[in-house]
Design a protein around this motif. Structure first.
Motif, mmCIF file in Angstrom:
data_model
loop_
_atom_site.group_PDB
_atom_site.id
_atom_site.type_symbol
_atom_site.label_atom_id
_atom_site.label_comp_id
_atom_site.label_asym_id
_atom_site.label_seq_id
_atom_site.Cartn_x
_atom_site.Cartn_y
_atom_site.Cartn_z
ATOM 1 N N ILE A 1 0.889 3.984 -2.870
ATOM 2 C CA ILE A 1 0.281 5.745 -2.381
ATOM 3 C C ILE A 1 1.057 6.550 -3.186
ATOM 4 O O ILE A 1 0.940 7.977 -3.465
ATOM 5 C CB ILE A 1 -0.516 6.092 -1.284
ATOM 6 N N VAL A 2 2.383 6.362 -3.215
ATOM 7 C CA VAL A 2 3.244 7.196 -3.296
ATOM 8 C C VAL A 2 3.835 7.006 -4.638
ATOM 9 O O VAL A 2 4.415 8.089 -5.262
ATOM 10 C CB VAL A 2 4.655 6.492 -3.121
ATOM 11 N N GLN B 1 0.722 -1.506 0.469
ATOM 12 C CA GLN B 1 -0.102 -0.058 -0.173
ATOM 13 C C GLN B 1 0.450 0.896 -0.070
ATOM 14 O O GLN B 1 0.284 2.351 -0.346
ATOM 15 C CB GLN B 1 -0.854 0.141 1.068
ATOM 16 N N PHE B 2 1.891 1.513 0.895
ATOM 17 C CA PHE B 2 2.670 2.250 0.561
ATOM 18 C C PHE B 2 2.901 2.802 -0.582
ATOM 19 O O PHE B 2 3.598 3.396 -1.106
ATOM 20 C CB PHE B 2 3.806 1.929 1.797
ATOM 21 N N LEU C 1 2.438 -3.086 4.054
ATOM 22 C CA LEU C 1 1.794 -2.802 5.162
ATOM 23 C C LEU C 1 2.254 -1.231 5.776
ATOM 24 O O LEU C 1 3.265 -1.075 5.848
ATOM 25 C CB LEU C 1 1.098 -2.801 6.869
ATOM 26 N N THR C 2 1.648 -0.075 5.839
ATOM 27 C CA THR C 2 2.130 1.244 5.781
ATOM 28 C C THR C 2 2.147 0.720 7.297
ATOM 29 O O THR C 2 3.331 2.260 8.054
ATOM 30 C CB THR C 2 1.527 2.036 5.507
ATOM 31 N N LYS C 3 2.124 0.957 8.362
ATOM 32 C CA LYS C 3 2.083 -0.076 9.194
ATOM 33 C C LYS C 3 3.020 -0.687 9.702
ATOM 34 O O LYS C 3 4.397 0.157 10.846
ATOM 35 C CB LYS C 3 0.458 0.052 10.510
ATOM 36 N N ASN C 4 3.786 -0.940 9.666
ATOM 37 C CA ASN C 4 5.034 -1.887 9.082
ATOM 38 C C ASN C 4 5.630 -1.398 9.264
ATOM 39 O O ASN C 4 7.074 -1.405 9.305
ATOM 40 C CB ASN C 4 4.992 -3.682 8.730
ATOM 41 N N LEU C 5 5.778 -0.767 8.144
ATOM 42 C CA LEU C 5 7.168 -0.143 7.696
ATOM 43 C C LEU C 5 7.384 1.120 8.659
ATOM 44 O O LEU C 5 8.786 1.744 8.536
ATOM 45 C CB LEU C 5 6.433 1.048 5.753
ATOM 46 N N GLY C 6 6.331 1.789 8.843
ATOM 47 C CA GLY C 6 6.513 3.238 9.910
ATOM 48 C C GLY C 6 6.969 2.422 11.026
ATOM 49 O O GLY C 6 7.113 2.920 11.384
#
Length: 164
Positions: free
Chosen positions: A54-55, A50-51, A126-131
């Motif tokens: 979106i980018v 997803q990240f 997932l964006t949560k894991n990347l963050g």
């Protein structure tokens, strides 16, 4: 069902990319490139990244395509101004496309067996894991990169500023 949607989006991306290459009107070419970028973003999202999706939308379909459209409006291209392509340029294009085709066929020839990954972590994109990874393990390089970007912005403003 997800694979069918992926192949439809991939076909749309390839079709709009081919139209971009062969379009005579530059505005239609840029609009088809926007469709290509959105299709690629949809493929990223379908692949659970997803990240990246979106980018892709923000950077490419947003910022760069606005820049392309702005440049196209500033150039004010007319058919009378366009020069005819020389035969040498056409030959170089066909030769380059042939070399690319040979490379792609060679890459496909080297594939053996099942190329689909068996055990893929479902939360890897997932964006949560990347963050969480970015702000826990790589917080120092992240902050150093932000300071470097800030220094570049300040430098660009100082270089671009007129002496008063």
């Amino acid at each position: 069902m997800e694979q069918i949607i992926f192949f439809i989006v991939a076909l749309m991306a390839v079709t709009s990319a081919v139209y971009f290459v062969f379009a005579r009107n530059p505005l239609y070419a840029i609009l088809s490139l926007i469709v290509t970028f959105f299709s690629i973003a949809a493929m990223y999202i379908l692949l659970n990244a997803q990240f990246l999706g979106i980018v892709q939308i923000i950077v490419y379909a947003g910022a760069i395509m606005v820049l392309f459209l702005y440049i196209l409006m500033m150039l004010n291209l007319n058919k009378a101004d366009e020069s005819k392509k020389q035969n040498l340029t056409k030959f170089i294009g066909v030769f380059s496309a042939g070399l690319l085709l040979i490379g792609v066929l060679g890459a496909f020839r080297g594939l053996k067996g099942n190329t689909v990954a068996g055990n893929v972590d479902s939360g890897i994109g997932l964006t949560k894991n990347l963050g969480r990874l970015l702000f826990n393990e790589y917080v120092l390089p992240f902050e150093l990169a932000s300071i470097l970007i800030l220094a570049g912005i300040v430098g660009a403003v100082l270089i671009g500023k007129k002496d008063l």
